[in-house]
Design an enzyme around this catalytic site. Structure first.
Site, PDB file in Angstrom:
ATOM      1  CD  GLU A 128      -1.902  -2.396   1.288  1.00 43.24           C
ATOM      2  OE1 GLU A 128      -2.649  -3.304   1.073  1.00 43.24           O
ATOM      3  OE2 GLU A 128      -0.567  -2.673   1.759  1.00 43.24           O
ATOM      4  CG  HIS A 197      -9.917  -7.354   7.620  1.00 43.74           C
ATOM      5  ND1 HIS A 197      -8.821  -7.958   8.493  1.00 43.74           N
ATOM      6  CD2 HIS A 197      -9.611  -7.627   6.442  1.00 43.74           C
ATOM      7  CE1 HIS A 197      -8.015  -8.537   7.453  1.00 43.74           C
ATOM      8  NE2 HIS A 197      -8.392  -8.328   6.383  1.00 43.74           N
TER       9      HIS A 197
END
Length: 393
Positions: A128, A197
């Site tokens: 990322e 998450h």
């Protein structure tokens, strides 16, 4: 002077029309070349996120029509926005993990690599920080990248790039660079996705100077906000909730955009203002049904713009109701609700007949167990109880 669309752009638009009719056949290989159509004459790219008010005003006329429009799920609305903007502007591209042949983890980019080629829909490694930094560099050189985080929690790995580069380079370069980038992806508390998450990164990003933040909650505003974000010369973070991708709504066939700085009036009322966004909009509306049956008349506003706040719309509502409740899924400490409550106290203190109340998620890692997970998030019954308490004070 208007420039005629290229054959590749025409093919992409035709593919979108077929998608709306329910079938998505393979796009011819000729459509894989980057769209070369220029934006039509008379259209204006949004500056600072501001978009044509006429387009926003047209929502009520078009969206409420029983004859026009087509039904889409929210992920399909986001996909339509990408197709339309990539067709109109050859500098728009998409970067992220599995956005290419796989079509994205929630299928927002399904078929886009076939339409526009694998250089404009670029699959990346699981890195990322690297691909976010690449997107920022591409924006500095004139492209308009849309960076997808497979999960917004993963973008914490790119926090340095988003903060020190994305938000600050236009300032630290003395205005030599613009960063017209969109960073988007799924976040929020899903269904037993676990703590890592289930992040709500709006609280992390709100303090970064130079970026705008918006949160979509319906297929209509998801498409309109994404299109406006792509056209903005500012870096924009678009928050999408993981549980809303399959939400269905009729949206206009005609092109439209939503203002990045404008809240949405969901339900007019007179007794109390409820400010919310994203998934909590639906918890609020569920509570409103109970409240109306009990004789209450709450006004509901989806703030949509998390940074900056639309204090004009919010203030007008508070001046009418004199009471306010904020409902968010963000954490209580340092969350959007805390900042919004502070702004309300600073700007509208004299209009309040009761202290502003904020309902937020618990300051704990989100549990995996479903019952415990629900206990950490604001539920409709809590909203009903809070409204009753505020109105009786």
């Amino acid at each position: 002077m208007a420039v005629a669309p290229s054959p590749q752009a025409t093919a992409a638009v035709a593919a979108l029309s077929r998608h709306r009719s329910g079938a998505v056949p393979p796009v011819p290989r000729s459509a894989r070349v980057a769209a070369a159509a220029r934006r039509p004459a008379g259209s204006t790219r949004a500056r600072g996120g501001l978009v044509a008010r006429a387009a926003v005003a047209a929502k009520g006329e078009v969206a409420s029509s029983d004859t026009g429009g087509h039904e889409v799920l929210m992920f399909e609305a986001l996909r339509e926005a990408m197709i339309e903007e990539m067709t109109l502007d050859p500098t728009v591209c998409m970067i992220g993990e599995d956005v290419g042949d796989y079509g994205g983890s929630y299928k927002v980019s399904k078929g886009l690599s076939e339409m526009f080629g694998d250089l404009r829909v670029l699959d990346t490694p699981i890195a990322e920080n690297s691909f976010t930094g690449m997107g920022i560099g591409a924006a500095m050189k004139g492209l308009r990248p849309v960076v997808e985080g497979m999960n917004m929690g993963f973008l914490l790995l790119a926090y340095n790039q988003i903060s020190n580069n994305c938000g600050m380079l236009p300032y630290t370069s003395g205005g030599q660079f613009k960063i017209p980038i969109v960073i988007r992806g799924p976040g929020g508390v899903g269904r037993q996705l676990g703590a890592e998450h289930s992040q709500r990164l709006e609280s992390y990003f709100q303090s970064i100077p130079g970026i705008q933040m918006v949160a979509c909650s319906t297929p209509y505003n998801a498409k309109g906000l994404l299109k406006a974000a792509i056209r903005s010369d500012n870096p924009v973070v678009l928050f999408e909730h993981v549980l809303l991708y399959n939400l269905k709504e009729k949206i206009p066939d005609e092109e439209y955009i939503c203002c990045l700085e404008e809240a949405e009036m969901v339900r007019p009322g007179s007794q109390l203002t409820i400010l919310t966004y994203s998934r909590m909009r639906y918890h609020v509306m569920q509570a409103v049904k109970t409240l109306v049956n009990k004789g209450y008349d709450p006004e509901v506003i989806d703030i949509r713009s998390l940074k900056p706040f639309d204090l004009h719309t919010i203030g007008n509502s508070i001046k009418k109701t004199h009471r306010v409740l904020i409902v968010e899924e963000c954490m209580r400490t340092g969350g959007i609700g805390a900042s919004l409550r502070s702004a309300i106290i600073d700007n509208f203190w004299d209009e309040l007949d009761a202290r502003p109340v904020c309902l937020s998620s618990q300051d704990v890692p989100t549990p995996y167990a479903a019952t415990l997970e629900d206990a950490t998030v604001v539920q409709p019954a809590q909203i009903v109880a809070a409204v009753e308490e505020i109105c009786q004070s």
